[in-house]
Design an enzyme around this catalytic site. Structure first.
Site, PDB file in Angstrom:
ATOM      1  N   ASN A  30       0.846  -1.197   0.000  1.00 58.15           N
ATOM      2  CA  ASN A  30       0.000   0.000   0.000  1.00 58.15           C
ATOM      3  C   ASN A  30       0.879   1.244   0.000  1.00 58.15           C
ATOM      4  O   ASN A  30       2.105   1.148   0.036  1.00 58.15           O
ATOM      5  CB  ASN A  30      -0.962  -0.030   1.196  1.00 58.15           C
ATOM      6  CG  ASN A  30      -0.213  -0.025   2.511  1.00 58.15           C
ATOM      7  OD1 ASN A  30       0.451   0.940   2.859  1.00 58.15           O
ATOM      8  ND2 ASN A  30      -0.305  -1.136   3.248  1.00 58.15           N
ATOM      9  N   ARG A  31       0.268   2.409  -0.028  1.00 61.40           N
ATOM     10  CA  ARG A  31       1.010   3.655  -0.258  1.00 61.40           C
ATOM     11  C   ARG A  31       1.580   4.286   1.001  1.00 61.40           C
ATOM     12  O   ARG A  31       2.067   5.410   0.965  1.00 61.40           O
ATOM     13  CB  ARG A  31       0.101   4.681  -0.952  1.00 61.40           C
ATOM     14  CG  ARG A  31      -0.330   4.267  -2.333  1.00 61.40           C
ATOM     15  CD  ARG A  31      -1.095   5.398  -3.015  1.00 61.40           C
ATOM     16  NE  ARG A  31      -1.719   4.931  -4.241  1.00 61.40           N
ATOM     17  CZ  ARG A  31      -1.073   4.776  -5.390  1.00 61.40           C
ATOM     18  NH1 ARG A  31       0.216   5.053  -5.460  1.00 61.40           N
ATOM     19  NH2 ARG A  31      -1.716   4.329  -6.457  1.00 61.40           N
TER      20      ARG A  31
END
Ligand code: C5P
Length: 224
Positions: A30-31
């Site tokens: 994920n970011r």
């Protein structure tokens, strides 16, 4: 310099994303940059705490003065957290992947004309909820984060109850806010007594303010 209200305290911080392998060269991620977690760990060190920093593969720099425990997956993070306890307080700033690939391949999955591989997902352990609900040896203050895109306060208040933690630090990660991966944060702090909207400020300022609040809470005999 300054007062060291957390001298003699051990604080555990989780940070960064987790990577869940699909095969030896691919993963689900994920970011999360880990920037808020690093800032928090440094603010706690500045107040005199001994900090254990359990981090997934983050792009942010590692916090100076903390004991860094690098992990890759959610399962490794859970084990590292268990090994790091006991702690006076635990802050779960990691963006843990909700799912892992049920049976990751130990060989690189090959492309085969038109046939698509199927990934079966399995749920990861909720590390925060596990610690918040410990029958024995629970840290006195357990703090979770909530990344929301709408109804931030309502969702975060429900999350606080669901997880069994003392505080939730909620932030709005809607596209356009520039918060995830950015240098600023706008948080709402949810405690047993209500919610506070903090103005948008740098992640280092959010960290300092949160570390200060944590020090005050631990100084109070009754915790939060
Ligand atoms: O449920 P959700 O992922 O939104 O909850 C976020 C909070 O829970 C964060 O504090 C995060 O670090 C923690 N968490 C965790 N283990 C998981 C999922 C979330 O510790 N598997």
């Amino acid at each position: 310099p300054g007062a060291k209200p957390l001298a003699g305290r051990h604080v555990l911080v989780t940070s960064g994303p987790t990577h869940e392998p699909i095969d030896p060269v691919r993963y689900i991620a994920n970011r999360s940059s880990g920037a808020q977690g690093t800032a928090l760990a440094e603010a706690l060190v500045d107040l005199g705490a001994r900090v254990t920093f359990v981090t997934g593969p983050a792009s942010a720099p590692m916090p100076k003065g903390a004991h860094v425990v690098p992990v890759e997956t959610a399962a490794e993070m859970r084990d590292a957290v268990a090994a790091a306890l006991p702690a006076d307080a635990a802050i779960f700033a990691a963006a843990v992947a909700d799912w892992r690939v049920e049976s990751g391949s130990d060989r690189k999955i090959k492309k085969q004309d038109g046939a698509l591989p199927e990934l079966r997902l399995a749920e990861n352990p909720d590390i925060l909820a596990g610690v918040a609900r410990m029958a024995e040896g629970r840290p006195r203050l357990v703090v979770g984060f909530a990344a929301e895109t709408h109804d931030v306060t309502a969702n975060a208040t429900a999350k606080r109850a669901r997880k069994g933690c003392d505080w939730i630090v909620a932030n709005d990660v809607s596209p356009g806010t520039g918060i995830m991966g950015g240098s600023e944060n706008a948080v709402t702090l949810i405690t047993a007594t209500g919610s506070e909207d903090w103005p948008r400020m740098g992640k280092a300022d959010v960290a300092r303010r949160l570390a200060q609040r944590l020090a005050e809470a631990l100084a109070n005999e009754d915790g939060t």
